[in-house]
Design a protein around this motif. Structure first.
Motif, PDB file in Angstrom:
ATOM      1  N   ALA A 308      18.805  51.208  40.270  1.00 32.97           N
ATOM      2  CA  ALA A 308      18.503  50.801  38.894  1.00 32.97           C
ATOM      3  C   ALA A 308      19.079  51.810  37.894  1.00 32.97           C
ATOM      4  O   ALA A 308      18.877  53.017  38.015  1.00 32.97           O
ATOM      5  CB  ALA A 308      16.996  50.683  38.693  1.00 32.97           C
ATOM      6  N   GLY A 309      19.808  51.289  36.906  1.00 33.07           N
ATOM      7  CA  GLY A 309      20.381  52.136  35.864  1.00 33.07           C
ATOM      8  C   GLY A 309      21.652  52.847  36.258  1.00 33.07           C
ATOM      9  O   GLY A 309      22.296  53.480  35.416  1.00 33.07           O
ATOM     10  N   LEU A 310      22.052  52.753  37.517  1.00 37.36           N
ATOM     11  CA  LEU A 310      23.238  53.460  38.024  1.00 37.36           C
ATOM     12  C   LEU A 310      24.399  52.534  38.355  1.00 37.36           C
ATOM     13  O   LEU A 310      25.561  52.885  38.149  1.00 37.36           O
ATOM     14  CB  LEU A 310      22.881  54.272  39.278  1.00 37.36           C
ATOM     15  CG  LEU A 310      22.081  55.552  39.091  1.00 37.36           C
ATOM     16  CD1 LEU A 310      21.620  56.070  40.438  1.00 37.36           C
ATOM     17  CD2 LEU A 310      22.919  56.615  38.385  1.00 37.36           C
ATOM     18  N   HIS A 318      28.461  45.846  32.660  1.00 34.47           N
ATOM     19  CA  HIS A 318      27.014  45.834  32.461  1.00 34.47           C
ATOM     20  C   HIS A 318      26.283  46.283  33.736  1.00 34.47           C
ATOM     21  O   HIS A 318      26.834  46.246  34.838  1.00 34.47           O
ATOM     22  CB  HIS A 318      26.544  44.435  32.055  1.00 34.47           C
ATOM     23  CG  HIS A 318      26.976  44.043  30.676  1.00 34.47           C
ATOM     24  ND1 HIS A 318      28.144  43.363  30.427  1.00 34.47           N
ATOM     25  CD2 HIS A 318      26.401  44.265  29.471  1.00 34.47           C
ATOM     26  CE1 HIS A 318      28.270  43.166  29.122  1.00 34.47           C
ATOM     27  NE2 HIS A 318      27.233  43.704  28.525  1.00 34.47           N
ATOM     28  N   LYS A 319      25.028  46.687  33.546  1.00 34.15           N
ATOM     29  CA  LYS A 319      24.239  47.165  34.685  1.00 34.15           C
ATOM     30  C   LYS A 319      23.874  46.003  35.597  1.00 34.15           C
ATOM     31  O   LYS A 319      23.452  44.946  35.132  1.00 34.15           O
ATOM     32  CB  LYS A 319      22.978  47.868  34.183  1.00 34.15           C
ATOM     33  CG  LYS A 319      23.269  49.162  33.433  1.00 34.15           C
ATOM     34  CD  LYS A 319      21.989  49.797  32.919  1.00 34.15           C
ATOM     35  CE  LYS A 319      22.313  51.083  32.157  1.00 34.15           C
ATOM     36  NZ  LYS A 319      21.101  51.717  31.600  1.00 34.15           N
ATOM     37  N   GLN A 321      21.596  43.958  38.174  1.00 34.41           N
ATOM     38  CA  GLN A 321      20.161  43.736  38.249  1.00 34.41           C
ATOM     39  C   GLN A 321      19.778  43.355  39.682  1.00 34.41           C
ATOM     40  O   GLN A 321      20.621  42.974  40.489  1.00 34.41           O
ATOM     41  CB  GLN A 321      19.748  42.629  37.287  1.00 34.41           C
ATOM     42  CG  GLN A 321      20.151  42.876  35.847  1.00 34.41           C
ATOM     43  CD  GLN A 321      19.386  44.015  35.225  1.00 34.41           C
ATOM     44  OE1 GLN A 321      18.191  44.163  35.458  1.00 34.41           O
ATOM     45  NE2 GLN A 321      20.055  44.825  34.429  1.00 34.41           N
ATOM     46  N   ASN A 475      15.817  56.363  43.676  1.00 32.40           N
ATOM     47  CA  ASN A 475      16.482  56.280  42.377  1.00 32.40           C
ATOM     48  C   ASN A 475      16.550  57.654  41.699  1.00 32.40           C
ATOM     49  O   ASN A 475      17.601  58.055  41.177  1.00 32.40           O
ATOM     50  CB  ASN A 475      15.739  55.276  41.490  1.00 32.40           C
ATOM     51  CG  ASN A 475      16.448  55.009  40.186  1.00 32.40           C
ATOM     52  OD1 ASN A 475      15.988  55.414  39.124  1.00 32.40           O
ATOM     53  ND2 ASN A 475      17.582  54.329  40.250  1.00 32.40           N
ATOM     54  N   LYS A 479      20.008  59.827  40.830  1.00 35.82           N
ATOM     55  CA  LYS A 479      20.292  60.256  39.464  1.00 35.82           C
ATOM     56  C   LYS A 479      20.397  61.773  39.327  1.00 35.82           C
ATOM     57  O   LYS A 479      20.920  62.266  38.332  1.00 35.82           O
ATOM     58  CB  LYS A 479      19.211  59.724  38.519  1.00 35.82           C
ATOM     59  CG  LYS A 479      19.307  58.221  38.284  1.00 35.82           C
ATOM     60  CD  LYS A 479      18.230  57.722  37.336  1.00 35.82           C
ATOM     61  CE  LYS A 479      18.381  56.227  37.062  1.00 35.82           C
ATOM     62  NZ  LYS A 479      17.313  55.714  36.162  1.00 35.82           N
ATOM     63  N   HIS A 484      27.045  57.425  37.447  1.00 34.29           N
ATOM     64  CA  HIS A 484      27.005  55.981  37.624  1.00 34.29           C
ATOM     65  C   HIS A 484      27.841  55.596  38.829  1.00 34.29           C
ATOM     66  O   HIS A 484      28.575  56.417  39.391  1.00 34.29           O
ATOM     67  CB  HIS A 484      27.482  55.226  36.378  1.00 34.29           C
ATOM     68  CG  HIS A 484      28.926  55.472  36.027  1.00 34.29           C
ATOM     69  ND1 HIS A 484      29.356  56.572  35.340  1.00 34.29           N
ATOM     70  CD2 HIS A 484      30.041  54.733  36.284  1.00 34.29           C
ATOM     71  CE1 HIS A 484      30.664  56.523  35.183  1.00 34.29           C
ATOM     72  NE2 HIS A 484      31.111  55.411  35.750  1.00 34.29           N
TER      73      HIS A 484
END
Length: 514
Positions: A308-310, A318-319, A321, A475, A479, A484
């Motif tokens: 998520a978010g990476l 775009h990210k 999902q 996650n 991070k 990314h």
């Protein structure tokens, strides 16, 4: 020791220039150079602030000057008024006052010289800063009141014109209005498509616009954010708003950060411009937006996607999902429906482990053996730094000699002014070259240090990722070392040639390649 000159425009200067009174900084530079010549003050540098900022953080030339003042580089600083040094809040004013006080640096204006070692001068200096802050706030209040009065009159308040309009000067009065341009039909099409088709949401609408060949104001493809901003803008229904995007200030890492959230309630006034849609279409669009709005995710909801978010779509950026799949699995997909093929979470995790091993091996080699090209560039930067320092010393000697010649009467004031201007210009270019070389050297050093820290962090991820119990912990682990991950896939896993999923990992340190 020599003196520095600091130049900065005020709001009043900008207004005067708009009325044809000439370029402010050039005029002020001439006045302060003449003052330095008259008082035989050797000028070592001229700092011209070309950006307008309320705080020190927004003024790079002031930051550089204060750093040099704190280190005792200058005997004094020439400025048109003390208000030019700091007009921000009391914290900024205190920073400026302390820098000059503890370094015993003079502040020289055409009207007065402030000696920080003199208690009366110190109090007068601090009082001048306080009064300049009050004046700044009064000017800002008058400016905002004038803007709101213009909004009540239906005038365009300025700034970048909205998509579909061009600004136009109002005849025989102050202010501007808006006139439709060639993009107005695109705005009409956006509202028409959104309102007329029952199943049309903002995601489908952005994709439809791109399929039809429409492009946004920047010439790029439409996305959900751009479409929503257009659909929610009352200007297209003929209104002028005030305070729709108020400025919010927050302190982050000791610096002021600006945000522009959309206000829930703000005044709207009938505009003088031609609306592109009817009131009925506007109301229908707002009702549909409200009906299709999503509730925010609860803070206590469990995270199921370790990426998520990476994970970013390699086609639209775009990210990615996650959604529930078969038998309790998770599917990662691009919710912008740009054509990127989805993948099971297990497939992504396998590809991630392979990419991580290859990436780690490549960077471990780089950490042990620096690339020859980087070493050569670093050597060139060091050579440029040494040469710039030597040239700066030579220019400093030439400036000192010029002052001696004018004092001896060999140089006329006119010749001296020309000679000084040429040397100061040369000095400014050399100073810029020196700072650029220093910045490049620091960048190489930071990258080397970051790389040495990064490799152990990635090795730790490779060792413990599979045994980390929850998606949220995974996650956080990812991070800690990755900025990314780019996701690319054009074939499903059951394709005759198999899946072609490729993940490209980007590390979490500046200016690094995958």
């Amino acid at each position: 020791m020599s003196y520095a000159i600091y130049l900065r425009k005020s709001r009043a200067d900008l207004d005067a220039e708009a009325h044809g009174e000439g370029e402010t900084l050039a005029r002020h530079r001439s006045v302060l150079l003449e003052l330095a010549q008259r008082r035989t003050l050797p000028v070592g540098a001229v700092y011209e602030e070309i950006v307008s900022g309320e705080t020190i953080a927004a003024r790079p030339q002031m930051q550089q000057l204060l750093s040099e003042v704190e280190s005792g580089l200058w005997e004094g600083v020439l400025v048109m008024e003390v208000e030019r040094l700091a007009r921000g809040d009391t914290i900024d004013q205190g920073i400026v006052a302390q820098a000059f006080k503890y370094s015993n640096t003079l502040i020289i204006t055409p009207a007065k010289t402030y000696d920080p070692a003199n208690e009366i001068d110190e109090e007068y200096f601090e009082f001048s800063l306080f009064m300049s802050r009050r004046e700044y706030k009064a000017i800002n209040r008058r400016l905002q009141a004038g803007r709101q009065a213009s909004a009540r009159e239906g005038k365009w308040l300025g700034g970048p014109p909205p998509y579909g309009y061009d600004p136009q000067k109002l005849p025989r009065e102050k202010g501007y209005t808006l006139v439709p341009n060639q993009d107005a039909d695109t705005i009409r099409a956006i509202f028409r498509l959104y309102v007329s088709e029952p199943g049309m949401g903002t995601i489908r609408l952005s994709n439809r616009l791109n399929e039809l060949g429409y492009r946004s104001a920047t010439g790029r493809a439409f996305n959900v954010g751009i479409v929503k901003e257009i659909l929610q803008n009352p200007l297209y229904a003929g209104y002028i708003t005030f305070g729709r995007r108020p400025t919010k200030k927050q302190i982050r890492s000791g610096e002021i950060a600006y945000q522009y959230p959309r206000a829930k309630d703000y005044p709207m006034y009938p505009g003088r411009h031609e609306p592109l849609i009817t009131q009925e279409v506007w109301q229908q669009a707002q009702a549909k937006l409200a009906a299709r709005s999503f509730h925010p995710v609860r803070h206590d909801k469990q995270l199921h996607n370790p990426f998520a978010g990476l994970l970013l779509c390699g086609k639209c950026g775009h990210k990615m999902q996650a959604r529930p799949g078969r038998k309790g699995s998770r599917v990662l997909f691009c919710h912008h429906y740009c054509g990127m093929v989805s993948a099971q979470l297990e497939e992504v995790e396998r590809a991630f482990a392979q990419s991580l091993a290859l990436w780690l091996a490549d960077y471990a080699v780089q950490a042990r053996t620096p690339h020859p090209d980087e070493e050569a560039r670093k050597g060139a930067a060091l050579a440029a730094l040494h040469q710039a320092k030597a040239d700066l010393d030579a220019v400093g000697a030439q400036l000192a000699r010029a002052y001696e010649l004018v004092e001896q009467g060999i140089y006329t004031p006119e010749v001296f002014a020309d000679r000084q201007a040429a040397l100061l210009s040369r000095q400014a270019k050399l100073t810029q070259a020196m700072r650029k070389a220093q910045s490049e050297i620091r960048q190489y050093e930071r990258q080397a240090a970051a790389l040495s820290r990064l490799v152990p962090a990635v090795e730790h991820i490779a060792e413990v990722y599979r045994d980390t119990p929850t998606a949220e912990e995974k996650n956080n682990l990812l991070k800690s070392a990755l900025h990314h991950i780019i996701y690319r896939k054009t074939r499903a896993i059951d394709h005759p040639d198999g899946s072609d999923l490729v993940l490209t990992l980007y590390p979490n340190f500046p200016d690094a390649d995958c």
